[in-house]
Design an enzyme around this catalytic site. Structure first.
Site, PDB file in Angstrom:
ATOM      1  N   HIS A 101      10.033 -45.819  26.947  1.00  0.00           N
ATOM      2  CA  HIS A 101      10.867 -46.396  28.003  1.00  0.00           C
ATOM      3  C   HIS A 101      11.947 -45.466  28.526  1.00  0.00           C
ATOM      4  O   HIS A 101      12.601 -45.784  29.528  1.00  0.00           O
ATOM      5  CB  HIS A 101      11.473 -47.732  27.537  1.00  0.00           C
ATOM      6  N   ASP A 128      11.502 -57.033  28.686  1.00  0.00           N
ATOM      7  CA  ASP A 128      11.701 -56.265  27.455  1.00  0.00           C
ATOM      8  C   ASP A 128      12.206 -57.185  26.345  1.00  0.00           C
ATOM      9  O   ASP A 128      12.860 -58.197  26.619  1.00  0.00           O
ATOM     10  CB  ASP A 128      12.778 -55.177  27.732  1.00  0.00           C
ATOM     11  N   HIS A 130      14.278 -55.825  24.283  1.00  0.00           N
ATOM     12  CA  HIS A 130      15.554 -55.145  24.024  1.00  0.00           C
ATOM     13  C   HIS A 130      16.324 -54.911  25.323  1.00  0.00           C
ATOM     14  O   HIS A 130      15.722 -54.785  26.391  1.00  0.00           O
ATOM     15  CB  HIS A 130      15.304 -53.789  23.359  1.00  0.00           C
ATOM     16  N   ASP A 132      18.126 -52.189  25.903  1.00  0.00           N
ATOM     17  CA  ASP A 132      18.072 -50.752  26.200  1.00  0.00           C
ATOM     18  C   ASP A 132      19.372 -50.267  26.841  1.00  0.00           C
ATOM     19  O   ASP A 132      19.384 -49.516  27.815  1.00  0.00           O
ATOM     20  CB  ASP A 132      16.857 -50.413  27.082  1.00  0.00           C
ATOM     21  N   HIS A 145      14.949 -43.999  24.158  1.00  0.00           N
ATOM     22  CA  HIS A 145      14.282 -45.147  24.793  1.00  0.00           C
ATOM     23  C   HIS A 145      15.115 -46.437  24.659  1.00  0.00           C
ATOM     24  O   HIS A 145      14.815 -47.414  25.329  1.00  0.00           O
ATOM     25  CB  HIS A 145      12.839 -45.346  24.274  1.00  0.00           C
ATOM     26  N   ASP A 231       8.177 -53.300  29.694  1.00  0.00           N
ATOM     27  CA  ASP A 231       8.035 -52.819  28.325  1.00  0.00           C
ATOM     28  C   ASP A 231       7.086 -53.786  27.627  1.00  0.00           C
ATOM     29  O   ASP A 231       7.352 -55.001  27.580  1.00  0.00           O
ATOM     30  CB  ASP A 231       9.420 -52.809  27.651  1.00  0.00           C
ATOM     31  N   ASP A 233       6.641 -54.485  24.724  1.00  0.00           N
ATOM     32  CA  ASP A 233       7.225 -55.264  23.617  1.00  0.00           C
ATOM     33  C   ASP A 233       7.906 -56.547  24.098  1.00  0.00           C
ATOM     34  O   ASP A 233       8.323 -57.383  23.296  1.00  0.00           O
ATOM     35  CB  ASP A 233       8.144 -54.417  22.732  1.00  0.00           C
ATOM     36  N   GLU A 276       5.778 -48.174  26.604  1.00  0.00           N
ATOM     37  CA  GLU A 276       5.798 -48.471  25.162  1.00  0.00           C
ATOM     38  C   GLU A 276       4.469 -48.974  24.611  1.00  0.00           C
ATOM     39  O   GLU A 276       4.400 -49.413  23.459  1.00  0.00           O
ATOM     40  CB  GLU A 276       6.930 -49.459  24.796  1.00  0.00           C
TER      41      GLU A 276
HETATM   42 MN    MN Z   1      12.444 -51.070  26.435  1.00  0.00          MN
END
Ligand code: MN
Length: 306
Positions: A101, A128, A130, A132, A145, A231, A233, A276
């Site tokens: 990312h 995402d 997260h 980030d 990332h 992302d 994830d 990712e």
């Molecule tokens: Mn991310």
């Protein structure tokens, strides 16, 4: 041009330079094996695969002054910025085949620059687990990332914040973060302080994905350039095991489809990162296939009778 007749440029970014696990460098090829280009062409889009950008190999070193591999991250993101800016200037819709990312620093700084040059309003949908939004002072790992949104808002090393030529590249108010469920302690305070608009999983559980997306997409109009930073994830690990940083409690298959379908309904998607995806953690390329499935929905494939 309508989104369906648009010319799409696939840009491979085979790097895991900003990640905490090796393997997302294999992501671009996994997306090609899952037939991303062919599936978008079937939707009537004109698809050109530009092949892969080239950058430094991953030396797998510990962090220095709070950053891992900073020089290499700068090299990769300079290449991404230049490629994305050129594609947008030529009227193409760039799709980044990531890659970790950190590449969003290059892609979004280029998209923001393009929006300034063309008088468009930028909105970034950050899908995402997260936020980030780490910096060298608050990061537990030094993995870049985990820092792209902070860098894009001007919080980061000069060599990264300056990539798009204007500092900051963009501002916190353009971001809508969706699916968030893992935020580091210092990072939590910082995203509140700068006022990033976050639709975390608790909020989505409480009001539902439809209402959350309506809020995230409010005020998107004909002058808006939508950039989607996807992302993998973001997705629940039960359906998407092929990432290095799985966090349980993410959107299920139907919720993820609805997110993509509602974004597609706006007709304003102008650029996309797919990041990712890590084939080293995947099973029979299922996560790559799912990502392709969702990207088809993002460009208007309807699962229902509409
Ligand atoms: Mn991310």
């Amino acid at each position: 041009m309508s989104p369906l007749t648009r010319s799409v440029a696939l840009v491979g970014v085979p790097t895991d330079i900003g990640a905490g696990h090796r393997g997302s460098s294999m992501g671009p090829e996994a997306l090609r094996v899952a037939r991303l280009g062919e599936r978008l062409a079937k939707r009537g889009m004109h698809v050109v695969d530009r092949g892969n950008l080239v950058g430094p190999l991953n030396p797998w070193l510990p962090p220095t002054d709070g950053y891992r591999h900073l020089d290499a991250v700068v090299a990769w993101n300079t290449a991404v910025h230049d490629a994305v800016h050129a594609e947008l200037a030529a009227g193409h819709l760039p799709i980044m085949l990531g890659g970790d990312h950190c590449l969003a620093i290059g892609s979004i700084s280029a998209v923001a620059r393009h929006c300034r040059e063309t008088g468009k309003k930028l909105r970034v949908l950050w899908l995402d687990a997260h936020a980030d939004f780490n910096t060298s002072q608050i990061t537990p790992s030094g993995n870049i990332h985990g820092m792209p949104v902070a860098c894009l808002c001007g919080y980061g090393p000069d060599v990264l914040t300056h990539i798009g030529g204007t500092v900051p590249a963009t501002s916190p108010d353009v971001f809508r973060q969706i699916g968030i469920r893992s935020v580091d302690e210092g990072e939590k305070r910082f995203v509140h302080e700068v006022g990033i608009d976050i639709y975390d999983m608790r909020y989505i559980d409480e009001i539902g994905i439809k209402a959350a997306m309506e809020e995230a997409l409010a005020d998107v109009d004909a002058d808006t350039h939508l950039h989607v930073s996807f992302d993998v994830d973001f997705l629940d690990p039960s359906i998407a095991p092929g990432v290095g940083t799985t966090v349980r409690g993410g959107p299920n298959y139907r919720e993820a489809q609805l997110v993509m379908e509602m974004i597609a309904d706006t007709g304003r998607v102008g650029s996309l990162d797919i990041v990712e995806l890590n084939p080293a953690f995947d099973k029979r390329n299922q996560t790559a296939k799912l990502a392709v499935d969702l990207v088809e929905s993002l460009f208007g494939k309807s699962t229902l009778m509409r």
